[in-house]
Design an enzyme around this catalytic site. Structure first.
Site, PDB file in Angstrom:
ATOM      1  CD1 TRP A 190       0.793   0.104   3.024  1.00  0.00           C
ATOM      2  CD2 TRP A 190      -1.165  -0.809   3.630  1.00  0.00           C
ATOM      3  NE1 TRP A 190       0.896  -0.243   4.335  1.00  0.00           N
ATOM      4  CE2 TRP A 190      -0.292  -0.798   4.750  1.00  0.00           C
ATOM      5  CE3 TRP A 190      -2.450  -1.315   3.785  1.00  0.00           C
ATOM      6  CZ2 TRP A 190      -0.659  -1.297   5.988  1.00  0.00           C
ATOM      7  CZ3 TRP A 190      -2.813  -1.807   5.026  1.00  0.00           C
ATOM      8  CH2 TRP A 190      -1.936  -1.798   6.105  1.00  0.00           C
ATOM      9  CG  LEU A 191       1.441   3.257  -3.442  1.00  0.00           C
ATOM     10  CD1 LEU A 191       1.214   4.023  -4.734  1.00  0.00           C
ATOM     11  CD2 LEU A 191       2.889   2.787  -3.360  1.00  0.00           C
ATOM     12  N   GLY A 195      -5.682   4.703   2.107  1.00  0.00           N
ATOM     13  CA  GLY A 195      -6.371   4.631   3.383  1.00  0.00           C
ATOM     14  C   GLY A 195      -5.776   3.630   4.354  1.00  0.00           C
ATOM     15  CG  ASP A 287       1.378  -2.278 -11.784  1.00  0.00           C
ATOM     16  OD1 ASP A 287       0.247  -1.849 -12.055  1.00  0.00           O
ATOM     17  OD2 ASP A 287       1.761  -2.496 -10.626  1.00  0.00           O
TER      18      ASP A 287
END
Length: 493
Positions: A190-191, A195, A287
């Site tokens: 997660w970047l 959230g 990606d």
């Protein structure tokens, strides 16, 4: 039509010719990607691989491979009908004060519906029909897809990651890819701005050194899945929004190992924790850019419990050079964004995220121009209004006479209405997708805005050209005599 679980949606798709069962053995290692990619590019159906090599758990792929199926998941038949969802979101984000008593009365049902959609807690949920703990936990027994030859390991792609921070009353649902690291370990990619990462950061500050509870739901109902990728207002949970779209409350249950609530009808639930001291190198992976990304360090998710339905279905996808499934999802959700943007900027006629631009890296906006510099204001507004557009590198603004979804029109406007120096806006050191290796620094790069509108007094000293338009009476006459001319069918204009 609403769907309480993934299985009812699968049945609906199959009865409408939108799902194909594949009984021939297919390997999750590369073969599924190649098949799904060919089918998606031909606008084909969702695929249910019933006999994945080395596993007896079916794999669902290409579920949202066309905008039509995204619309069907939300009970619509036409992707354009998703603008209704956008209208609802626009209202929830910024409800207008009623214009009078009658208007106030008319809005009561909408407010009431929004307030009455908290999730519904159920006992004995389907997602906990089978419970595995301790030595029984083995992620390698799931048919996790290995998508591309250069991928370092199999990758969980469609998991809804459920977190809760100490500063938030509601849970957060996010979709983050997860690299298989071992029998009970995944890497949570997660970047920093997402959230889940923000919840984790807040938790570490308040509970330094403690393990952070995390749950991942696989194969949830389609409305809840789409709720996790829709710009839901920060004050509203994705569960409540999914219930609002579905017309009935989202069923949830308490996880076995923590207090997080999970979608009760999910096919598979992974429960566990993140140790703030345990990190691992993630990648490389192919990606949505069409390239393999760089490796970087992310938290490790340790799985302590796996629960699932009997005869569970594993939901998966791949990402690659557009078109891929996320790109098709972006095309459909484009219609959701239009009303939200119009609510803030009524001068916007249309908004388009071309799938060739990796879903969000380029946007084209048509406006009803009203004053000099108007296009630049719209650019700045689009970049800053929704967090979904934080990573949009290029924005082209055109007039209302230009179809922003037609490259023939857009290129004509760029080449005839733009001066490169005057009409190009460059902004440096802005947030950029971490996967964008074209940026000089990871996560930080520039943005370009292109004003391809007609120029007004104050923007140019020159007399602006008038577009060439044929006389309507002549066009009508030619239409009438066309069949007598001996020419093939008239071209569509």
């Amino acid at each position: 039509m609403s769907f309480k679980d993934l299985r009812s949606f699968i049945e609906h798709l199959e009865s409408n010719g939108e799902l194909k069962r594949i009984s021939h053995p297919v390997d999750p290692h590369l073969e599924m990607t190649e098949i799904a990619d060919r089918v998606l590019r031909s606008k084909g159906p969702a695929l249910l691989f019933e006999n994945p090599v080395g596993n007896d758990m079916p794999v669902l792929a290409n579920l949202f491979g066309t905008p039509k199926r995204v619309a069907m998941a939300l009970g619509k038949e036409d992707p354009l009908a998703l603008r209704d969802v956008g209208e609802l979101l626009a209202f929830l984000k910024e409800p207008e004060p009623p214009r009078g008593f009658k208007d106030a009365i008319s809005k009561i049902p909408m407010f009431k519906q929004a307030l009455n959609m908290p999730p519904k807690t159920v006992r004995n949920p389907p997602c906990q029909e089978v419970v595995k703990t301790a030595e029984e936990v083995d992620l390698t027994k799931l048919p996790i897809q290995h998508c591309w030859p250069g991928d370092v390991a199999p990758l969980v792609t469609w998991g809804l990651t459920i977190t809760k921070g100490p500063r938030q009353k509601r849970q957060n649902l996010g979709i983050y890819r997860q690299q298989l690291l071992g029998k009970d370990k995944l890497i949570m990619r997660w970047l920093d701005h997402r959230g889940g990462a923000l919840d984790f950061k807040d938790f570490k500050e308040k509970h330094p050194g403690d393990r952070y509870p995390v749950v991942v739901a696989l194969g949830s109902d389609p409305v809840t899945i789409l709720g996790a990728v829709t710009p839901v207002p920060d004050s509203m949970s994705e569960y409540a929004f999914a219930g609002l779209l579905r017309g009935e409350r989202t069923e949830v249950c308490k996880a076995i190992s923590c207090d997080l609530e999970v979608p009760a009808t999910s096919e598979i639930i992974l429960e566990g924790y993140i140790d703030p001291e345990e990190m691992a190198e993630e990648g490389p992976y192919g990606d949505h850019t069409g390239y393999y990304n760089e490796t970087d360090s992310f938290p490790v998710f340790t799985v302590t419990h796996i629960t699932h339905r009997k005869d569970a279905i594993y939901h998966s996808t791949y990402t690659g050079r557009p078109p891929d499934e996320p790109a098709m999802l972006g095309v459909a959700l484009n219609e959701v964004f239009v009303p939200i943007l119009r609510k803030q900027y009524p001068e916007i006629i249309d908004f388009y995220l071309p799938p060739e631009g990796c879903s969000y890296r380029m946007a084209v906006i048509s406006i009803r121009k009203q004053y000099p510099g108007h296009a630049k204001r719209v650019m700045m507004g689009a970049w800053s209004f929704l967090r979904q557009f934080m990573y949009t590198k290029f924005i082209v603004v055109v007039d209302e006479d230009v179809n922003c979804r037609d490259w023939n029109d857009v290129i004509w406007a760029i080449t005839t209405r733009m001066d490169p120096k005057r009409d190009t806006v460059m902004i440096e050191n802005t947030p950029i997708d971490y996967l964008d290796f074209a940026s000089p620094v990871a996560g930080l790069g520039s943005k370009m805005g292109m004003d391809a509108t007609n120029k007004w007094e104050g923007e140019t000293d020159r007399e602006w050209g008038t577009p060439i338009v044929m006389d309507e009476a002549v066009k009508q006459k030619v239409d009438e005599i066309w069949s007598d001319l001996g020419i093939d069918d008239a071209p569509t204009l």
